[in-house]
Structures are given as C-alpha cells and as structure tokens.
Design a protein around this motif. Structure first.
Motif, PDB file in Angstrom:
ATOM      1  N   CYS A 148       0.804  -1.225   0.000  1.00  0.00           N
ATOM      2  CA  CYS A 148       0.000   0.000   0.000  1.00  0.00           C
ATOM      3  C   CYS A 148       0.837   1.274   0.000  1.00  0.00           C
ATOM      4  N   VAL A 163      -6.416   3.112  -3.417  1.00  0.00           N
ATOM      5  CA  VAL A 163      -7.850   3.321  -3.198  1.00  0.00           C
ATOM      6  C   VAL A 163      -8.666   2.540  -4.224  1.00  0.00           C
ATOM      7  N   ALA A 166      -8.635  -1.112  -3.196  1.00  0.00           N
ATOM      8  CA  ALA A 166      -9.388  -1.243  -1.953  1.00  0.00           C
ATOM      9  C   ALA A 166     -10.891  -1.187  -2.211  1.00  0.00           C
ATOM     10  N   ARG A 167     -11.302  -0.236  -3.051  1.00  0.00           N
ATOM     11  CA  ARG A 167     -12.721  -0.102  -3.380  1.00  0.00           C
ATOM     12  C   ARG A 167     -13.260  -1.375  -4.023  1.00  0.00           C
ATOM     13  N   LEU A 179      -4.632  -2.977   5.492  1.00  0.00           N
ATOM     14  CA  LEU A 179      -3.714  -2.216   4.659  1.00  0.00           C
ATOM     15  C   LEU A 179      -2.276  -2.590   5.012  1.00  0.00           C
ATOM     16  N   LEU A 194      -3.216   8.264   2.973  1.00  0.00           N
ATOM     17  CA  LEU A 194      -3.999   7.131   2.484  1.00  0.00           C
ATOM     18  C   LEU A 194      -5.324   7.004   3.232  1.00  0.00           C
ATOM     19  N   LEU A 198      -9.059   7.154   1.624  1.00  0.00           N
ATOM     20  CA  LEU A 198     -10.014   6.044   1.759  1.00  0.00           C
ATOM     21  C   LEU A 198     -11.318   6.530   2.370  1.00  0.00           C
ATOM     22  N   ASN A 199     -11.232   7.423   3.344  1.00  0.00           N
ATOM     23  CA  ASN A 199     -12.435   7.988   3.939  1.00  0.00           C
ATOM     24  C   ASN A 199     -13.229   8.768   2.902  1.00  0.00           C
ATOM     25  N   ILE A 203     -14.842   4.533   2.343  1.00  0.00           N
ATOM     26  CA  ILE A 203     -14.362   3.321   3.001  1.00  0.00           C
ATOM     27  C   ILE A 203     -14.026   3.726   4.438  1.00  0.00           C
ATOM     28  N   LEU A 208     -11.391  -0.933   8.505  1.00  0.00           N
ATOM     29  CA  LEU A 208      -9.992  -1.057   8.144  1.00  0.00           C
ATOM     30  C   LEU A 208      -9.153  -1.602   9.289  1.00  0.00           C
TER      31      LEU A 208
END
Length: 305
Positions: A148, A163, A166-167, A179, A194, A198-199, A203, A208
């Motif tokens: 990551c 991202v 992750a999505r 992560l 990061l 992500l927020n 996410i 997480l």
C-alpha cells in the motif's frame, strides 16, 4: 490524561502463526504450532490467524494446515481466520471448519505477479467466487491489500492506485480490509494521506485494519497515526515474527509485545496479558533457535533475569 483522539480499545489481529511462521526458515512441528496458538489465546488474544490453505509448494512452512486446524477446536470464543488463495483453498478451509477466511490482493502489478502469478484484475476475478461463496456460507472475508505504500520493484505507490483496489475488494464483499506496508517503508504522513483518501472514497476507518512492518523503525509511529484516524484493528505478530517470502526486503512484522507496551502507556485496553505473551514469544524463540527481534520481549526478559 485520556487522549480524545485515540480509541478506548484496540483489537489486535494476531498474525504470528500464519504471517510470522510462513517466513521462518525453521519449519515448526504441528504440535508446537498448536501449543503456540493455545498460548496466544491464554494470553488474551481473541483473533489469531491460524494458518493458510495454500499449496504446500508455495508456502511449505504451512503445509500442515489440514493437520493443525482440527487441533484448535477447543478454543471456544477465539476467532481463527485462515488465508485462502482460491476456491480450492476455500473448499479445504470450509471442510475443516474454518469460520473466517482472508484473501490476499496487491496494490501493485509487480507484486501481484510475484505473489499470485497474475495481474491485479486477474486476481480480483479469481477472488470473486471465493468471496461470494464464503458469504453464502456465512463466513466473513477479510481482504489483505499488500504494497500500500511502497513496492520493491515499482517504488512509491500512488494513493489513487491503492484506493482503486481497496474499493474493488469492498465491492466484492470483504467485511474488513487490512492495509499492508509489506516492505516497511511507510511514514506517518503517508498513512495520513492514504486513510484520508479512503475515507473520502466512503471506506470507513471502522472497516480497516493496519499491517505494518518495521524495516525503518516506523511501525509504531504509523500505528499511532492510524489510531488517531479512527482505525481500531491492528495486525501484529508475537515476538515480531515474519516478513514476506515474496518480497525479500521485508523485515519482521510489528511485534505484538511492542504494540502492547505502547497501547498500555496510552491507556488503551486490549485484553491481552503482556507478561504471558512475552513468555510465549520466548518459548517459541527457543524452538526457532534464535532470539526474538521484539525490543519489548528482550527488555522484559533481561529485566527478569
């Protein structure tokens, strides 16, 4: 004085028996692995990643998964997730009573090819039926996302790239995403960047976990940064075991004892007994024939002697 930016409690996702032992040159007998996991549970750890149902050719240190898992049936109230690489691995895990599984993706193409022998997109296609079938069986799936922050072949990894993968893992149905700083190059600033991204991608931090390696001595600082951004699940390995067999620059995982020492000083509850865990890591180090790399284990053992 309580720090309002920090959580009151952290759940430690203990990865020593899987991510730790898979990178040890010494192949630990199944009876020792079973006792190791039982000792971890007795120390108060309630999530212990037990093993990996991968082909023995790829990870010979965990070739005894089918022999080990039945030895853990008496651990009531302890979550024992296992890693599965594909549908065959899922079949084996479910047949032996696994109630939580994990898949392992990469944020970079180079590591995806090195670790899974396929591209990122191809790996996600492979994971799609695995996650779907696990959910149908009411077995939650954790998604590991490696590289990551940095990759030994590609260098720094763009946040947007992380991202994106992750999505896609969340869209497959992963209940939690870990992560990974697989080669241990992350810094607190990168962690902040990061987690913020992500927020913004919807996410949330409560879905997480963070998984840091301590190559540059930044694992605890990075963990503290993640906690300040709402993460409450931290991966750690008893005694600092492990690295990554497919990324030779990776050093040991964040040691669970080092994490506990920091969390205890911050007044954050974990439910884990540091002294019992230290004794366990010293016991395992004896079986491995080398001292524990954990600074806290070394300090406490010297204090007792």
């Amino acid at each position: 004085m309580t720090d309002p930016t920090l959580p009151a409690r952290v759940r430690i996702h203990e990865v020593g028996p899987r991510d730790g032992l898979q990178n040890e040159k010494t192949v630990v007998p199944v009876a020792v692995k079973s006792e190791f996991i039982h000792r971890l549970a007795a120390a108060g750890l309630t999530t212990i990643e037990a093993t990996s149902f991968v082909h023995p050719r790829w990870v010979p240190q965990l070739a005894d998964a089918e022999e080990l898992f039945p030895l853990l049936r008496d651990l009531n109230g302890v979550r024992l997730p296992v890693l599965v690489p594909n549908e065959r691995g899922l079949d084996r895990a479910l047949a032996h009573g696994a109630r939580e599984v994990a898949v392992f993706a990469s944020a970079t193409e180079s590591f995806s090819h090195a670790n899974l022998n396929r591209s990122i997109d191809e790996s996600l296609v492979m994971f799609t039926p695995v996650v779907a079938r696990a959910i149908d069986a009411e077995v939650p799936v954790r998604g590991y996302l490696s590289m990551c922050f940095g990759d030994p072949w590609e260098g720094a990894v763009p946040v947007a790239q992380v991202v994106r993968v992750a999505r896609r893992l969340f869209d497959l149905g992963c209940a939690e995403l870990s992560l990974g700083d697989t080669i241990g190059v992350a810094t607190p600033g990168q962690v902040t960047e990061l987690l913020t991204a992500l927020n913004e991608a919807d996410i949330p931090a409560d879905r997480l976990a963070v998984h840091f390696h301590d190559t540059y001595g930044q694992a605890l600082a990075n963990t503290l940064t993640a906690l300040r951004h709402g993460v409450t699940t931290v991966d750690a390995s008893a005694g600092g075991l492990g690295g990554c067999p497919f990324a030779r620059t990776a050093t040991g995982n964040l040691a669970t004892e080092d994490l506990l020492w920091m969390l205890r000083g911050l007044g954050i509850e974990t439910g884990v007994d540091l002294d019992r865990l230290t004794d366990t890591s010293l016991w395992l180090a004896g079986h491995l024939g080398r001292p524990s790399p954990s600074r806290t284990v070394r300090a406490l053992s010297h204090k007792e002697s």
